[in-house]
Design an enzyme around this catalytic site. Structure first.
Site, PDB file in Angstrom:
ATOM      1  N   SER A  86       0.999  -0.906  -0.507  1.00 25.09           N
ATOM      2  CA  SER A  86       0.007  -0.177   0.371  1.00 25.09           C
ATOM      3  C   SER A  86       1.337   0.798  -0.269  1.00 25.09           C
ATOM      4  CB  SER A  86      -1.341  -0.059   1.054  1.00 25.09           C
ATOM      5  OG  SER A  86      -1.512   1.229   1.608  1.00 25.09           O
ATOM      6  N   GLU A 125      -9.128  -5.015  -4.125  1.00 29.88           N
ATOM      7  CA  GLU A 125      -8.004  -3.736  -3.775  1.00 29.88           C
ATOM      8  C   GLU A 125      -8.857  -2.760  -3.038  1.00 29.88           C
ATOM      9  OE1 GLU A 125      -5.025  -4.008  -2.631  1.00 29.88           O
ATOM     10  OE2 GLU A 125      -4.061  -4.797  -4.561  1.00 29.88           O
ATOM     11  N   HIS A 145      -7.175  -5.862  -0.387  1.00 28.68           N
ATOM     12  CA  HIS A 145      -6.440  -4.891  -0.070  1.00 28.68           C
ATOM     13  C   HIS A 145      -5.938  -5.511   1.732  1.00 28.68           C
ATOM     14  CE1 HIS A 145      -3.563  -1.916  -0.581  1.00 28.68           C
ATOM     15  NE2 HIS A 145      -4.045  -1.190   0.711  1.00 28.68           N
TER      16      HIS A 145
END
Length: 513
Positions: free
Chosen positions: A197, A319, A413
């Protein structure tokens, strides 16, 4: 041997760094030594608030390195994550199973995520002990976040351009690794920078930074690349200063000195952030400072101005999961269609609707979710792989994490992190507390092997693992799913559509609105 360590010297719990000796925890059952909370820079407090990181003050005697240092103050509203937080946060951690300091093991340096607004190296999911037992030295660290890490202001530009103090902290941690990691059995000439990230965005930003040259030799980006977002590319030089000027006028009567005199906690509380605001363009976060970040990172990659080093990068199937507050309105197909037409232009809607169908309200909701994941994460990962491959001769490897199980019911994610580190901690981001089973453990073993192989020699492959082909014109991605195999990129057409809006690497400024 004058002034050097005998090759047979055994490595104990006490190790000398440039600033002084540190004592770590006893070796665990796998023979791994852990050192936590080592200062890599001076506390960035008082007159050092919003200054480049300075060398740590040397100490005499032996300093215990048994506990994680405090994380940076968090900008996330109502952040319930555990652990101490402080403006005094510039510490790092080392895990090593080396028996002697001359082993020259590959080094993997982890940058934690959190949108440059929150997060910590003390996360149980990223404990380095399991990976270190595989033969690498693991380093993780904290860095300044939010207002403390990313305030840009003309009055701070006197020594060097301001704004990216958090990235300067990351560079300082890498310089510490270069100077000290040999004493822990690591090879300062074989360092892999990896992150997820915002951590992966930092990897991409530093790959494109002239200041990072020579500090790492391979890169792994998990769900991030250029610090682009739903509203376009990262903040420009003037944009970041306008944000800083407005904040200082509002809270310090225009005076940096007054803000430096304020206690950290109320100052931090004056710049809160939530997932409803774009962390790229609507927060104190990395910007083009013409110093650490000389230009739009994607433009640097496009021109071949990034580091020409081996790259392994990829993204996850879902995601979008934490980022849905940033999605286009999708309460109805009509609302979604109207918002998309405004963003992409009526002339592109026929192409858009083939890729993100909106015939029904349910289709529109699914398309809005897919579009959010693509815009916030996926497209830029693919773009980085593509541009790196075309502008360098360095090896490039792409993955697509799609694995689901009772332990990980959504390939959201961050859900790949416990597999990469072999920690298999609870997947709380998706509300799952189901413990891992043998299939989960098998995937973790495979992913750890791929990552360690890549860190060792720039190639994830080894006998006993499904073959991972290099990323080339065929746009194959290594699917890390219930089956591990190379397949054509399932999102190639969507990514190409979004990528077609880039001009000279930059996403449209009109997306800001």
């Amino acid at each position: 041997m004058h002034g050097s360590i005998m090759p047979s010297a055994r490595m104990g719990r006490t190790i000398r760094t440039q600033a002084g000796q540190v004592r770590g925890a006893v070796r665990d059952d796998n023979g791994v030594l852990a050192f936590r909370g080592i200062p890599y820079a001076a506390p960035p407090v008082g007159p050092l608030r919003w200054r480049a990181p300075q060398a740590p003050t040397p100490w005499s005697g032996v300093r215990d390195a048994l506990d994680f240092g405090a994380a940076s103050l968090s900008s996330l509203e109502h952040d319930a994550r555990p652990g101490p937080r402080s403006e005094d946060c510039l510490t790092l951690n080392v895990w090593t199973a080396a028996k002697a300091p001359d082993e020259k093991r590959p080094v993997m340096v982890w940058i934690h995520g959190g949108g440059f607004q929150f997060g910590s190296s003390a996360n149980l999911a990223t404990d380095g002990s399991v990976l270190a037992a595989k033969g690498v030295v693991i380093v993780s660290f904290n860095y300044r976040l939010g207002l403390f890490g990313f305030l840009a202001h003309p009055d701070l530009d006197t020594q060097a351009p301001s704004g990216n103090f958090g990235l300067q902290d990351q560079l300082a941690a890498l310089r510490w690794v270069k100077a000290n990691i040999a004493a822990f059995g690591g090879d300062p000439g074989n360092v892999t920078l990896f992150g997820e990230s915002a951590g992966a965005m930092a990897v991409g930003l530093l790959m494109a930074s002239p200041l990072a040259r020579g500090l790492f030799h391979k890169a792994i980006g998990q769900s991030g690349a250029f610090w682009d977002g739903r509203h376009g590319s990262l903040q420009g030089f003037d944009e970041a200063r306008a944000r800083g000027l407005a904040f200082v006028r509002q809270h310090g009567n225009g005076s940096i000195a007054a803000l430096r005199a304020m206690p950290a906690e109320p100052l931090n509380a004056a710049a809160p952030w939530s997932f409803a605001r774009d962390h790229v363009t609507q927060a104190f976060s990395p910007s083009i400072d013409r110093y650490v970040v000389p230009d739009v990172p994607a433009r640097r990659f496009l021109r071949g101005e990034q580091m020409h080093i081996p790259l392994l990068a990829g993204w996850n199937s879902a995601e979008e999961f934490p980022f849905m507050p940033l999605s286009l309105p999708a309460h109805s197909a009509q609302a979604f269609r109207a918002a998309a037409a405004e963003l992409f232009g009526e002339g592109r809607m026929a192409d858009f609707q083939k890729l993100y169908p909106d015939d029904t309200d349910a289709e529109a909701r699914a398309s809005a979710a897919a579009l959010t994941g693509d815009m916030v994460v996926g497209e830029q990962c693919w773009q980085a792989l593509r541009l790196h491959r075309s502008s360098t001769r360095a090896p490039v490897y792409a993955y697509h994490f799609s694995y689901t199980s009772p332990y990980t019911p959504i390939a959201s994610h961050v859900t790949e992190i416990p597999f990469v580190f072999g920690t298999l901690t609870p997947q709380r981001i998706i509300g799952s507390t189901t413990p891992p089973d043998d299939a989960d453990r098998a995937l973790a073993e495979a992913m750890m092997s791929y990552w360690v192989n890549f860190a060792t020699r720039g190639n994830p492959n080894a006998s006993g693992l499904p073959p991972w082909p290099p990323h080339d014109e065929r746009d194959l991605v290594h699917v890390l799913g219930t089956t591990i195999e190379a397949r054509p990129n399932p999102q190639a057409d969507r990514f190409a559509f979004l990528g077609s809006f880039r001009e000279d690497g930059m996403l449209p400024m009109r997306w800001r609105a």
